[in-house]
Design a protein around this motif. Structure first.
Motif, mmCIF file in Angstrom:
data_model
loop_
_atom_site.group_PDB
_atom_site.id
_atom_site.type_symbol
_atom_site.label_atom_id
_atom_site.label_comp_id
_atom_site.label_asym_id
_atom_site.label_seq_id
_atom_site.Cartn_x
_atom_site.Cartn_y
_atom_site.Cartn_z
ATOM 1 N N UNK A 115 -48.444 -7.319 75.368
ATOM 2 C CA UNK A 115 -47.179 -7.988 75.098
ATOM 3 C C UNK A 115 -46.368 -8.058 76.380
ATOM 4 N N UNK A 116 -45.673 -9.218 76.536
ATOM 5 C CA UNK A 116 -44.720 -9.307 77.648
ATOM 6 C C UNK A 116 -43.353 -9.552 77.041
ATOM 7 N N UNK A 142 -50.199 -2.398 74.741
ATOM 8 C CA UNK A 142 -49.755 -2.671 76.123
ATOM 9 C C UNK A 142 -48.468 -3.471 76.075
ATOM 10 N N UNK A 143 -47.395 -2.929 76.683
ATOM 11 C CA UNK A 143 -46.122 -3.658 76.707
ATOM 12 C C UNK A 143 -45.600 -3.678 78.141
ATOM 13 N N UNK A 144 -45.285 -4.903 78.578
ATOM 14 C CA UNK A 144 -44.617 -5.042 79.877
ATOM 15 C C UNK A 144 -43.224 -5.579 79.606
ATOM 16 N N UNK A 145 -42.186 -4.869 80.045
ATOM 17 C CA UNK A 145 -40.804 -5.333 79.850
ATOM 18 C C UNK A 145 -40.235 -5.769 81.188
ATOM 19 N N UNK A 146 -39.857 -7.068 81.210
ATOM 20 C CA UNK A 146 -39.145 -7.547 82.401
ATOM 21 C C UNK A 146 -37.708 -7.767 81.964
ATOM 22 N N UNK A 147 -36.796 -7.033 82.595
ATOM 23 C CA UNK A 147 -35.412 -6.971 82.120
ATOM 24 C C UNK A 147 -34.498 -7.465 83.236
ATOM 25 N N UNK A 148 -33.954 -8.685 82.986
ATOM 26 C CA UNK A 148 -33.136 -9.289 84.045
ATOM 27 C C UNK A 148 -31.648 -9.159 83.724
ATOM 28 N N UNK A 192 -51.094 -15.571 82.188
ATOM 29 C CA UNK A 192 -50.083 -15.681 81.099
ATOM 30 C C UNK A 192 -50.709 -15.993 79.741
ATOM 31 N N UNK A 193 -51.900 -16.674 79.773
ATOM 32 C CA UNK A 193 -52.507 -17.075 78.500
ATOM 33 C C UNK A 193 -53.034 -15.902 77.693
ATOM 34 N N UNK A 194 -53.291 -14.787 78.420
ATOM 35 C CA UNK A 194 -53.891 -13.654 77.707
ATOM 36 C C UNK A 194 -52.863 -12.805 76.977
ATOM 37 N N UNK A 195 -51.570 -13.061 77.256
ATOM 38 C CA UNK A 195 -50.539 -12.196 76.668
ATOM 39 C C UNK A 195 -49.800 -12.892 75.541
ATOM 40 N N UNK A 196 -49.102 -12.067 74.798
ATOM 41 C CA UNK A 196 -48.195 -12.543 73.761
ATOM 42 C C UNK A 196 -46.793 -12.367 74.325
ATOM 43 N N UNK A 197 -46.018 -13.472 74.268
ATOM 44 C CA UNK A 197 -44.724 -13.459 74.983
ATOM 45 C C UNK A 197 -43.577 -13.376 74.017
ATOM 46 N N UNK A 198 -42.606 -12.504 74.352
ATOM 47 C CA UNK A 198 -41.372 -12.389 73.579
ATOM 48 C C UNK A 198 -40.229 -12.615 74.543
ATOM 49 N N UNK A 199 -39.349 -13.535 74.192
ATOM 50 C CA UNK A 199 -38.248 -13.850 75.111
ATOM 51 C C UNK A 199 -36.920 -13.673 74.369
ATOM 52 N N UNK A 200 -35.999 -12.942 74.947
ATOM 53 C CA UNK A 200 -34.690 -12.741 74.318
ATOM 54 C C UNK A 200 -33.616 -12.763 75.408
ATOM 55 N N UNK A 201 -32.659 -13.647 75.235
ATOM 56 C CA UNK A 201 -31.608 -13.716 76.254
ATOM 57 C C UNK A 201 -30.850 -15.009 76.126
ATOM 58 N N UNK A 202 -30.105 -15.394 77.168
ATOM 59 C CA UNK A 202 -29.320 -16.634 77.094
ATOM 60 C C UNK A 202 -30.230 -17.849 76.982
ATOM 61 N N UNK A 222 -48.287 -18.315 70.881
ATOM 62 C CA UNK A 222 -48.341 -17.052 71.614
ATOM 63 C C UNK A 222 -46.996 -16.619 72.195
ATOM 64 N N UNK A 223 -45.952 -17.351 71.865
ATOM 65 C CA UNK A 223 -44.651 -16.807 72.304
ATOM 66 C C UNK A 223 -43.571 -16.962 71.261
ATOM 67 N N UNK A 224 -42.699 -15.992 71.257
ATOM 68 C CA UNK A 224 -41.546 -15.978 70.367
ATOM 69 C C UNK A 224 -40.310 -15.841 71.217
ATOM 70 N N UNK A 225 -39.261 -16.487 70.788
ATOM 71 C CA UNK A 225 -38.048 -16.309 71.579
ATOM 72 C C UNK A 225 -36.857 -16.054 70.692
ATOM 73 N N UNK A 226 -35.952 -15.330 71.229
ATOM 74 C CA UNK A 226 -34.712 -15.022 70.535
ATOM 75 C C UNK A 226 -33.606 -15.376 71.484
#
Lengths: 922, 124
Positions: A115-116, A142-148, A192-202, A222-226
């Motif tokens: 997961x990203x 597996x979780x990778x958190x990118x926090x901006x 990027x294709x191998x991961x599941x993407x979660x996006x949350x932010x502006x 493969x991606x979800x956004x909030x």
């Protein structure tokens, strides 16, 4: 009804976790909220200290762990909205309402893909709870958190995240300062294709990243956004903290599932949203500059007139259902609202049209109506043909078909059209005619296929359907789509409904389902009707049989009386009425034996236990009782001998009554009497010559006889006696053959006068012996068909009588003449066809008037001639008359005593009637 | 023995039979007279009663039955000589006073003479 749970929560802690970011902890008290990491709740503030036009509730991701069920933690970036100010101002212990949880971000069930998590600012909250949960549960995920974050001051929970990274070997945490650029992400994620993407932010961040992800081949799945502040659930946008501005409106318009179009004052399209593009099938580029007529324009002119009048002149919104057509030609129905756009001075700037596709709704409505219409048609009392047609009409008109047929088995077990409806414009096609007329075996054609293997069949284009027997006619009629459904009853097909249209329709499972149900109802109805019809026919046949029975009973000569077990009369036929003199209505319900008394030959009432009706009704053994020697007493007291048969009337072993059949024996007894009298008379007549023979023979044999003359006299008597006996025996034989009807008449074409003369010659000796004169007068008689043997008997008898019963030197006048049809042959005997009249007149003793009625009877000899010492059998005239009766001739006479007798005989010019038989008359 | 000669009246429409009877009975010594129908018979009997009437039944005009009825109770011996041979005829004739019923075809002339002789106690 709120399908989510609602809880009252108490604020137990609040703290600042980053610049302008607050964390609130609520206690749920005894309640516990079960939620999954990544879910959110609504936080409802009961008392707003500062008013907020968007209301008192917002959605927040829960970042506390699901393991802490009694605690809800949320984080909120401070803003100047009324809600946020009120939230910030809450005192510890303040009560709020928490509604939820709502799912959005959840961890995948199987920890397969890495997961990203991409978080912008306070968008970290849903991820935080998910990471915390995965760590607590020690999930091998597996979780990778990118926090901006703009600045580190603004970044909340850095310490907590670092601690989780220490604790969870599957979790990697990278803090990004500033914007979340794709380049930065790429440096952490190689494929990027191998991961599941979660996006949350502006929103801007989400848009950028989404674009990049799609660009790099990441599947949408493969991606979800909030979007921070904008949660999308089930296609619904839930706004949160973001202020409404024009851009927001554009977003609303764009994501609206309603089809929205903005036009100028002339109707030219300036803007269309995504839904409009999707629904119509035209792209915005194609739509721009066009009018909505590109997909509409299917309604009537008056409709559009009214529309324009309303929106342009009245400047008021117009609402209606409108039928539209997509780019691919499919039709759909919308509910449209077209409103004028006005400036503050009410000047018309343009129009905004919103349309909602209600095709499905409409279809559902149509189907519902169709079902209710057909059901009520089945229920109302109209002729079956009208009913079938009505249902087919409803199917066609409501569901847009052109022709409907129902096929059922006919009497010869073939499939034939038992109902048809079609639109007027289709009627002229030969398809209809052929459909109505054709019949085929159950296994033939597409209809036969559906009948044999009863499953609905949708044919997109019947013109390509080889199995359709009417394919050529279908081509000529221009039909394309057709549907065939079996009408089922108890798992068996009893018919097939087919619908045809000139349209090319896409398969419509819902319609097939409804059609199947209607077909079944109709099929069952038809089957029921058919059975009812069968029953009706049977009933009619039964009553026919009853009527026929009554008619038969009424017409037979035998008297029939039916009684119940108590001898009460239920039925009497006219013969019974005639015989006993009572009418049926006088005796109905009356006890038969009480009304009709039965007597013995001695005129004594027959005791009840000997009465055949009583015997049958009371007997233990149910059998037929017959009686032949009783008399019935009529209503008028007279009696008649009766032959009666009494029969028990049984039904499945139970006695219902009795049938009494009887007939009047009077006639038969008379005939019997007559027969025995004839036998006695015949025997007497035979004994007379026999006595003569006996006695004269005895006299001859006696010794004291020497006179030769006397001997001769005696021998003459004996000869006379034996001749008389022979004549009598012959005559009796003839009588027997006549009475048995066994004698033959074989006419042949002969000269009648020649036969007459032959007989006359044979009689010459007797005529001369009495010195009689014969006078003849004959017309020219053409040869006719005559039985020579019978004709001779007629002549012999009549001439013999004329000779025998005339004194010496009498005259006999004989004539043959032709009498034309309708003329009087003499003595008022009008002939019905051209005939030969034979008259034989003598000047003899004549027949006494009192005997005129008897001279053709058997063994009758008139009194005046019996003393004349002339022999006669008394059978001759009887035989003559019988021959003439059988052969179509006629005989009568005129006579006066002492003056003479004339016999007249007529025979048709067409001759004697032929008669088959075994014996000749002698 | 003219005084004691028994007188017999034959009532018979069949003349040959009457003649044969007449011949035979006169040969046997009886006084015989024949009539050919019932009416004449009654007329004759009214004039001079016979010792015996031999009566046929089936005759024209007045038949034997009428004659039987007429004679009934007049004390005249009568024997029915007929070719009717039905039981009921015989029964009926006897009820009407007939001494006997002889079926002509079944009796010979000698039988008749014998029966009559016996009837008169052996005296012809």
């Amino acid at each position: 009804m709120n399908k989510y749970n609602s809880y009252t929560a108490t604020l137990v802690n609040k703290r600042i976790v980053a610049d302008k970011a607050h964390e609130y902890t609520f206690s749920l008290g005894e309640d516990s909220l079960k939620f999954q990491a990544g879910q959110y709740v609504w936080l409802v503030l009961p008392n707003m200290s500062v008013q907020d036009p968007r209301g008192n509730r917002r959605a927040f991701s829960v970042f506390s762990s699901p393991n802490q069920a009694g605690i809800i933690k949320i984080a909120s970036r401070m803003s100047d909205s009324g809600y946020k100010q009120t939230l910030a101002g809450l005192e510890l212990g303040a009560k709020v309402e928490i509604i939820g949880p709502f799912g959005f971000f959840t961890l995948p069930k199987e920890p397969g893909k890495p997961l990203v998590f991409l978080a912008g600012g306070i968008g970290i909250t849903p991820f935080f709870s998910m990471i915390q949960w995965a760590s607590e549960q020690k999930l091998p995920q597996q979780i990778l958190l990118l926090y901006a974050n703009g600045t580190l001051e603004r970044a909340a929970y850095i310490k907590e995240l670092e601690a989780l990274q220490q604790q969870n070997p599957f979790f990697t945490f990278k803090a990004v300062c500033g914007k979340m650029a794709w380049e930065r992400i790429q440096s952490f994620v190689t494929d990027p294709k191998k991961s599941l993407w979660y996006v949350s932010g502006p929103r801007s961040m989400i848009c950028d990243i989404t674009e990049q992800l799609l660009l790099h081949g990441v599947n949408e799945q493969s991606f979800r956004y909030d979007e921070q502040g904008c949660l999308i659930e089930n296609g619904k946008v839930v706004w949160n903290a973001v202020e409404l501005n024009l851009q927001s409106f554009q977003q609303i318009v764009d994501v609206s599932i309603e089809h929205i179009v903005v036009t100028d004052v002339n109707g030219k399209i300036l803007y269309a949203n995504k839904a409009a593009e999707n629904v119509t099938g035209y792209s915005l580029e194609e739509l721009r500059g066009q009018t909505p007529r590109i997909w509409g324009g299917l309604m009537s002119e008056s409709f559009y007139k009214e529309l324009w009048r309303r929106i342009k002149q009245e400047k008021k919104p117009f609402e209606s259902e409108i039928l539209n057509r997509k780019k691919d030609e499919t039709l759909y129905t919308t509910f449209a609202r077209i409103s004028p756009i006005l400036d503050k001075d009410s000047n018309l700037l343009g129009f905004i049209g919103t349309e909602k596709d209600i095709t499905e709704e409409k279809r559902a409505r149509v189907f519902l109506k169709l079902q209710s219409d057909t059901s009520s048609l089945l229920m109302i009392d109209i002729p079956i043909e009208q009913k079938t047609r009505g249902i087919l009409e409803k199917l066609c008109s409501d569901a847009e078909w052109d022709l409907g047929t129902i096929w059922t088995l006919n009497k010869t077990d073939k499939l034939a059209c038992s109902g048809l409806w079609c639109r007027d414009e289709i009627c002229i096609s030969d398809f209809r005619m052929v459909t109505e007329r054709m019949q085929f075996e159950k296994n033939m054609g597409i209809v036969g296929d559906v009948y044999r293997d009863p499953r609905p069949l949708w044919v997109n284009d019947v013109q390509e359907e080889k199995r359709l027997l009417r394919v050529n006619e279908a081509k000529n009629a221009g039909f394309h789509t057709a549907v065939f459904v079996p009408a089922m009853f108890h798992g068996e097909a009893i018919g097939v409904i087919e619908l045809f249209t000139h349209l090319q329709k896409k398969i419509d499972p819902e319609f097939i389902r409804i059609l199947t149900s209607i077909a079944d109802q109709l099929g069952q109805y038809l089957l029921r009707k058919e059975r009812e019809a069968e029953i009706e026919i049977q009933t009619r046949m039964l009553s026919e049989v009853n009527r026929r029975d009554e008619a038969i009973l009424g017409s037979i000569g035998e008297a029939v009386v039916v009684t119940d077990v108590d001898e009460k009369v239920l039925f009497m036929n006219p013969s019974a009425e005639r015989l006993i003199g009572w009418k049926q209505e006088e005796l109905l319900g009356k006890v038969w034996t009480s009304k009709i008394s039965l007597q013995t030959t001695q005129k004594i009432e027959v005791p009840v236990e000997k009465n055949p009706l009583y015997m049958v009704l009371s007997a233990v053994e149910k059998k037929v009782v017959r009686a032949m020697d009783y008399f019935f007493v009529r209503k008028d007291g007279t009696i008649f001998p009766v032959d009666m048969v009494s029969t028990p009337l049984m039904e499945s072993g139970r006695m219902l009554g009795a049938v009494l059949v009887f007939r009047d024996l009077t006639k038969e007894q008379e005939i019997d009497q007559e027969k025995s009298e004839f036998v006695s008379l015949a025997s007497h007549q035979l004994r007379t010559p026999l006595t003569s023979i006996n006695w004269y023979a005895e006299l001859l044999l006696s010794d004291d006889l020497s006179d030769k003359e006397e001997q001769k006299k005696f021998i003459k008597e004996i000869h006379k006696g034996s001749t008389q006996m022979a004549d009598l025996v012959d005559a009796l034989l003839n009588v027997s053959r006549i009475e048995l009807g066994s004698f033959v008449i074989t006419p042949e074409k002969v000269n009648l006068l020649r036969i007459f003369h032959d007989v006359l010659v044979e009689m010459q000796r007797d005529i001369k012996g009495k010195s009689m004169h014969v006078i003849e007068r004959h017309d020219n008689i053409p040869p006719i068909f005559i039985d020579v043997r019978l004709m001779k008997i007629i002549y012999e008898n009549l001439l013999t009588n004329a000779v025998k019963y005339s004194p010496q030197e009498g005259n006999i006048a004989i004539s043959h003449s032709i009498v034309r049809k309708g003329k009087d042959a003499g003595d008022n005997h009008i002939v019905t066809e051209d005939s030969i009249l034979i008259s034989i007149a003598d000047t003899g003793y004549g027949i006494p008037k009192k005997d005129h009625g008897k001279i053709f009877s058997k063994m009758f000899r008139a009194d005046n001639i019996r003393g004349k010492d002339v022999q006669g059998t008394g059978l001759g005239l009887y035989i003559v008359k019988s021959i003439l009766d059988y052969s179509g001739g006629n005989i009568w006479f005129t006579s006066e005593e002492q003056k003479g007798t004339t016999f007249y005989v007529t025979i048709s010019m067409n001759g004697m009637k032929k008669k088959e038989g075994a014996k000749f008359l002698e | 023995m003219p005084n004691i000669q028994k007188q017999i009246l034959i009532v018979e429409d069949e003349r040959p039979l009457a003649k044969a009877l007449e011949l035979k009975l006169s040969q046997a010594g009886y006084g015989v007279k024949s009539v050919f129908n019932g009416k004449t018979a009654i007329d004759e009997l009214a004039k001079a009663p016979a010792d015996l009437v031999l009566l046929d039944l089936l005759m024209p005009e007045t038949d034997g039955w009428e004659v039987l009825k007429w004679m009934h109770g007049r004390g005249i011996k009568v024997v029915v000589t007929s070719n009717l041979n039905q039981e009921e005829d015989i029964k009926r004739a006897k009820e009407l006073g007939a001494e006997d019923f002889w079926v002509k075809s079944n009796v010979s002339l000698s039988d008749i003479v014998e029966k009559i002789t016996a009837m008169f106690g052996g005296v012809a």
